[in-house]
Scaffold this motif. Sequence first.
Motif, PDB file in Angstrom:
ATOM      1  N   HIS A 211       0.849  -1.185   0.000  1.00 16.05           N
ATOM      2  CA  HIS A 211       0.000   0.000   0.000  1.00 16.05           C
ATOM      3  C   HIS A 211       0.890   1.243   0.000  1.00 16.05           C
ATOM      4  O   HIS A 211       1.860   1.302   0.762  1.00 16.05           O
TER       5      HIS A 211
ATOM      6  N   GLY B  42       0.840   5.421   0.471  1.00 14.97           N
ATOM      7  CA  GLY B  42       0.058   6.550   0.958  1.00 14.97           C
ATOM      8  C   GLY B  42       0.209   7.750   0.035  1.00 14.97           C
ATOM      9  O   GLY B  42       1.294   8.003  -0.504  1.00 14.97           O
TER      10      GLY B  42
ATOM     11  N   VAL C 108      -8.434   8.614  11.725  1.00 16.22           N
ATOM     12  CA  VAL C 108      -8.174   7.189  11.887  1.00 16.22           C
ATOM     13  C   VAL C 108      -9.295   6.589  12.713  1.00 16.22           C
ATOM     14  O   VAL C 108      -9.451   6.928  13.891  1.00 16.22           O
TER      15      VAL C 108
ATOM     16  N   THR D 270      -3.693   4.552  -0.873  1.00 13.36           N
ATOM     17  CA  THR D 270      -4.481   5.012   0.269  1.00 13.36           C
ATOM     18  C   THR D 270      -4.237   6.505   0.460  1.00 13.36           C
ATOM     19  O   THR D 270      -3.083   6.940   0.544  1.00 13.36           O
TER      20      THR D 270
ATOM     21  N   HIS E 205      -1.733   8.210  10.808  1.00 15.71           N
ATOM     22  CA  HIS E 205      -2.553   7.565   9.783  1.00 15.71           C
ATOM     23  C   HIS E 205      -1.709   6.607   8.941  1.00 15.71           C
ATOM     24  O   HIS E 205      -2.140   5.494   8.626  1.00 15.71           O
ATOM     25  N   CYS E 206      -0.503   7.033   8.588  1.00 17.32           N
ATOM     26  CA  CYS E 206       0.388   6.167   7.816  1.00 17.32           C
ATOM     27  C   CYS E 206       0.727   4.891   8.574  1.00 17.32           C
ATOM     28  O   CYS E 206       0.739   3.793   8.009  1.00 17.32           O
TER      29      CYS E 206
ATOM     30  N   TYR F  26      -1.036   3.577  11.009  1.00  9.71           N
ATOM     31  CA  TYR F  26      -2.275   2.807  11.163  1.00  9.71           C
ATOM     32  C   TYR F  26      -2.551   1.980   9.902  1.00  9.71           C
ATOM     33  O   TYR F  26      -2.937   0.808   9.985  1.00  9.71           O
ATOM     34  N   ARG F  27      -2.328   2.599   8.736  1.00 12.53           N
ATOM     35  CA  ARG F  27      -2.566   1.901   7.478  1.00 12.53           C
ATOM     36  C   ARG F  27      -1.397   0.988   7.094  1.00 12.53           C
ATOM     37  O   ARG F  27      -1.537   0.134   6.215  1.00 12.53           O
TER      38      ARG F  27
END
Length: 334
Positions: free
Chosen positions: A61, A63, A104, A98, A114-115, A117-118
């Motif tokens: 993924h 970001g 979040v 993403t 956020h990074c 978390y993802r």
Amino acid sequence: MVSMKDIAQRCGVSVATVSKALNGQPDVGEQTRRRVQQVAKELGYLSNAAARALKTNRTYHLGVLFVDERRSGLGHEYFSSMLESFKVEAESRGYDITFINHNVAGKKSTYLQHCLYRGVDGVVIACVDFGDPQVRELVDSGIPMVTIDHIFDNRLAVISDNVNGLEALVRYIHSRGHRKIAFLHGEQTTVTRNRLTGFYRACEELGLDIPDAYIRECVYHDPQRCAQATEELLALPVRPTCIIFPDDFSYIGGMNVLQDHGLRVPEDISVAGYDGIHLARVMNLTTYSQNAQLLGSIAAERLISLIEHPKTTLIDRILVSGTLLEGRTVRDIR
């Protein structure tokens, strides 16, 4: 490794039904869905993406940090084309996208949170306030990243060649006999500073003495602000013979003002834009076309290289050139 076929045999259903049940598609009965999910869990089934992530220690993924406070970014042809190109190139290499934000699971967060978390493998940063402490925190986090149109120390950057872009515009306008050239630029960003450098560099080389009153700050993608600045230029005792606008879209505001004053383009006054969006081509506007698609694809290629080959990927600045579109809005007054 457990496959969908194994689950299908255990449950007495087709492989297609297993796929639908595991991917949350609606045309599967609830009882069947639960049975498939339970068997998948018991057998230790991992989806292809999960299995690959477990093997490589990557999530595949990327970001995308893209923030536009005026909410015009994704409606701006330059940025939308660049991000679409980034997406296509990333997906062709097996990565998903993403968008990073301040949310979040319904709670306010920082970009870095956020990074994390993802679990993104890397981040591309474009169209943000690069002075924002949260952006700086993300840059300093060690997550592989590429910035677009901005340079941080020890970070890979892909840059549209705005210096040479403005130089090319000024030289072309000068070649058509213009010596009174005004430049309406955007707000103070790295992009603007580079364009101003290109403007003044070309003027100096051509021996042009441009009055300070001919240089005015506007806002990118904002026709209203450009309309106001155009009014100010027309009120000067000595008007410019040609006006360079911050971007093609903003020129709409200036165009309306020129029409209100009864001025024809290019018969009475010449104009030029920047970006090379479709609208400019339709209007035959003289402009400098940025290669947004190449910017996006290079950013994706370099970011993935940085993720997969961190020891051999060079951290450098990549300049992407554009093309001058002559259009029909700069009159030859020689």
